[in-house]
Motif scaffolding. Sequence first.
Motif, PDB file in Angstrom:
ATOM      1  N   GLY A   1       0.774  -1.266   0.067  1.00  0.00           N
ATOM      2  CA  GLY A   1      -0.132   0.143   0.153  1.00  0.00           C
ATOM      3  C   GLY A   1       0.935   1.265  -0.041  1.00  0.00           C
TER       4      GLY A   1
ATOM      5  N   THR B   1      -7.152  11.381  -5.247  1.00  0.00           N
ATOM      6  CA  THR B   1      -7.291   9.747  -4.896  1.00  0.00           C
ATOM      7  C   THR B   1      -8.412   9.611  -4.086  1.00  0.00           C
ATOM      8  OG1 THR B   1      -5.298   8.903  -5.363  1.00  0.00           O
ATOM      9  CG2 THR B   1      -6.596   7.367  -4.447  1.00  0.00           C
TER      10      THR B   1
ATOM     11  N   PRO C   1      -9.376   3.296  -3.279  1.00  0.00           N
ATOM     12  CA  PRO C   1      -8.327   2.310  -3.516  1.00  0.00           C
ATOM     13  C   PRO C   1      -8.192   2.071  -4.919  1.00  0.00           C
ATOM     14  CG  PRO C   1      -9.302   1.761  -1.497  1.00  0.00           C
ATOM     15  CD  PRO C   1     -10.070   2.550  -2.263  1.00  0.00           C
TER      16      PRO C   1
ATOM     17  N   ALA D   1      -6.067  -0.723  -7.469  1.00  0.00           N
ATOM     18  CA  ALA D   1      -5.232  -1.882  -7.387  1.00  0.00           C
ATOM     19  C   ALA D   1      -4.589  -2.036  -8.499  1.00  0.00           C
ATOM     20  CB  ALA D   1      -5.969  -3.074  -6.830  1.00  0.00           C
TER      21      ALA D   1
ATOM     22  N   LEU E   1      -8.566  -9.193  -2.828  1.00  0.00           N
ATOM     23  CA  LEU E   1      -8.910  -7.716  -3.090  1.00  0.00           C
ATOM     24  C   LEU E   1     -10.457  -7.731  -2.499  1.00  0.00           C
ATOM     25  CD1 LEU E   1      -7.623  -7.348  -6.857  1.00  0.00           C
ATOM     26  CD2 LEU E   1      -6.903  -6.082  -4.482  1.00  0.00           C
TER      27      LEU E   1
ATOM     28  N   ASP F   1     -11.491  -4.919  -0.075  1.00  0.00           N
ATOM     29  CA  ASP F   1     -12.828  -4.018  -0.385  1.00  0.00           C
ATOM     30  C   ASP F   1     -12.017  -2.963  -1.305  1.00  0.00           C
ATOM     31  OD1 ASP F   1     -15.266  -2.937  -0.868  1.00  0.00           O
ATOM     32  OD2 ASP F   1     -15.124  -1.595   1.015  1.00  0.00           O
ATOM     33  N   VAL F   2     -11.583  -3.673  -2.401  1.00  0.00           N
ATOM     34  CA  VAL F   2     -10.841  -2.624  -3.607  1.00  0.00           C
ATOM     35  C   VAL F   2     -11.571  -2.961  -4.755  1.00  0.00           C
ATOM     36  CG1 VAL F   2      -9.101  -1.987  -4.893  1.00  0.00           C
ATOM     37  CG2 VAL F   2      -8.749  -2.587  -2.405  1.00  0.00           C
TER      38      VAL F   2
ATOM     39  N   ASP G   1     -11.644  -1.059  -7.774  1.00  0.00           N
ATOM     40  CA  ASP G   1     -10.941  -0.519  -8.843  1.00  0.00           C
ATOM     41  C   ASP G   1      -9.590  -1.457  -8.913  1.00  0.00           C
ATOM     42  OD1 ASP G   1      -9.886   0.537 -11.214  1.00  0.00           O
ATOM     43  OD2 ASP G   1      -9.832   2.640 -10.164  1.00  0.00           O
ATOM     44  N   ARG G   2      -9.812  -2.269 -10.047  1.00  0.00           N
ATOM     45  CA  ARG G   2      -8.622  -3.436 -10.159  1.00  0.00           C
ATOM     46  C   ARG G   2      -8.101  -3.360 -11.519  1.00  0.00           C
ATOM     47  NH1 ARG G   2     -11.872  -8.408  -7.166  1.00  0.00           N
ATOM     48  NH2 ARG G   2     -12.724  -7.025  -5.469  1.00  0.00           N
TER      49      ARG G   2
ATOM     50  N   LEU H   1      -1.280  -0.987  -4.148  1.00  0.00           N
ATOM     51  CA  LEU H   1      -2.643  -0.062  -3.894  1.00  0.00           C
ATOM     52  C   LEU H   1      -2.166   1.432  -3.753  1.00  0.00           C
ATOM     53  CD1 LEU H   1      -4.268  -2.192  -1.144  1.00  0.00           C
ATOM     54  CD2 LEU H   1      -5.019  -2.151  -3.716  1.00  0.00           C
TER      55      LEU H   1
ATOM     56  N   LEU I   1      -3.795   4.706  -2.496  1.00  0.00           N
ATOM     57  CA  LEU I   1      -4.618   5.000  -1.361  1.00  0.00           C
ATOM     58  C   LEU I   1      -4.922   6.360  -1.270  1.00  0.00           C
ATOM     59  CD1 LEU I   1      -3.381   2.336   1.317  1.00  0.00           C
ATOM     60  CD2 LEU I   1      -5.689   2.162  -0.111  1.00  0.00           C
TER      61      LEU I   1
ATOM     62  N   MET J   1      -6.976   0.310   5.682  1.00  0.00           N
ATOM     63  CA  MET J   1      -6.060  -0.164   5.015  1.00  0.00           C
ATOM     64  C   MET J   1      -4.527  -0.420   5.671  1.00  0.00           C
ATOM     65  SD  MET J   1      -6.824  -1.495   2.097  1.00  0.00           S
ATOM     66  CE  MET J   1      -8.376  -1.199   1.041  1.00  0.00           C
TER      67      MET J   1
END
Length: 553
Positions: free
Chosen positions: A59, A90, A93, A95, A107, A111-112, A114-115, A140, A142, A159
């Motif tokens: 992170g 931002t 989060p 990833a 993930l 609780d992410v 956007d990957r 990540l 953040l 996080m």
Amino acid sequence: MSPRSRDQDVSLSDRISGLAQAVEIAEGRLDAEVIRGARETLERAAQRRALSADHTVVGFFGATGSGKSSLFNAVVGQDLARSAARRPTTSAPLAAIWGDEGSQPLLDWLDVADRRVVGPALSTSTGRKASTTSGGLVLLDLPDFDSVTREHRQIVQRMVGLVDVVVWVVDPQKYADAVLHQDFVQPLARHGAVTMVVLNQADRLDERDVPSVLASLTELVAQDGLPATGPSAPVAVSALTGQGVPQLRDRIHAVAAQRAAAGQRLEADVIHSAGELARAAGEGDPRGITKDASERLTAGLARAAGIDLVADAAARSYRLRAGRHTGWIATRWLTRLRKDPLKRLHIESHDKHSDPGVHRTSLPPMNASQKAAADSAVRGFADDVSQGAGEPWRRSIRGAARSNEQRLPDALDQAVARTKFSARGASWWWIVFDVLQWLAMLVTVLGLLWLLGLFLAEYFQIPLPPPPTVEGFPLPVPTLMVLAGVVLALFLALTGAVIASLASRVRASRVRRRLQRSVRTTAEETVQAPVEHELEAHREFTGAVARAALTRR
């Protein structure tokens, strides 16, 4: 051999098991907030270990304006994160994933939403891709930890407790920010092995100033408790020019390649929670139950139970029953009018087949003085036993000692009632005196009958020879028989009373010892047993904490 010297390598499972046992024992004994924190650590450890062990989650954390998102893009090698002058850039989060297989549940737990799958492996400073067998990687980006938006700060706070590796991104203007160091870096100082400190925007500094700024940052990091060497040693980079970015990428790759960051992070959390439990418990071990402490407890409860009153009643009962066997037969009937003191207290030998649990005495209820004696004895015992322990355990031991406080008076009464006094048994000398008393009475009665016969013969003018006399005594034999019988009976009665008085003291002493044994049994069941259970809990707690916090050598 102590646990610390038995094994140099302690598995994370052993640590977690030790912490779980310590938490279970600490429940209701130690500070609830500390226990809650330890439970959260256990829950987080269980959840993280159930997810992909092949992925390392890194992170990027930083303050507003630190260039965190720009550095994230530079490390990734793609413009994934938004970076602009508008703050914050931002809001959720983001990833970047290398090695997508198995990362989705991880993930989801983070609780992410956007990957972005970037590739199979992260590029090293040599320009080559690292083998995916080195393990997957998740970077990540953040929100800012000092964001004006509350939701952003909550994401960061959550996080920082979940990621495997923390990368603190600071800039030359705010690298000494007190909020950063006090609220974020210092609490995570225990995670030095999985913490990286990056001085971004090094291009804004004169090249000659970079070493001095790095030295200042290194000193601050050391004051926070992080090691000044290894992964947490500060490094200067520039997301704009690319300065130091390959070296940072290499550090991240090295951590991911070991696939140990998650375990190291969890291990540090477990050790920290164990340390917090140990601090909450206080230093030192309780003295434990000693013979002297046990004897003082028994003596105090014996006074509260009124055993002196019972022993005195036993002595009087003995004298009364002795008098019924050894006293003058002519006056023995008077003793029948007096009730046995032990029977008056409903204390006497019970049938061997009767249930001792239903025995009760007629002793008066405990008065204020007796209650104070019992309370003082229990409190003194608990204080003596718990001496040397931390206050929470001393309080817990005192509570255990008083756990049966309400039923203690009834238990003491039952202890007195079930004591065997042998109240119905007769002493051997009673029989001897009883036989002699009956002989004296027989002599007296025969003498009286003889005299009565002489009186009646004279009254009816029946001539009879005069009664014989004993040489040296002017009185006739029948008169001597009456006098001798009465004198012997009185002598036996007085002698028996003296002997009974002396024997009753011995009997009282014997009864007192038996009562003390009964009270000691009650003390062991109602006071010492709960305290011993608490002492055992302390020993298990100490061992569990030691197992959880065992230091590797």
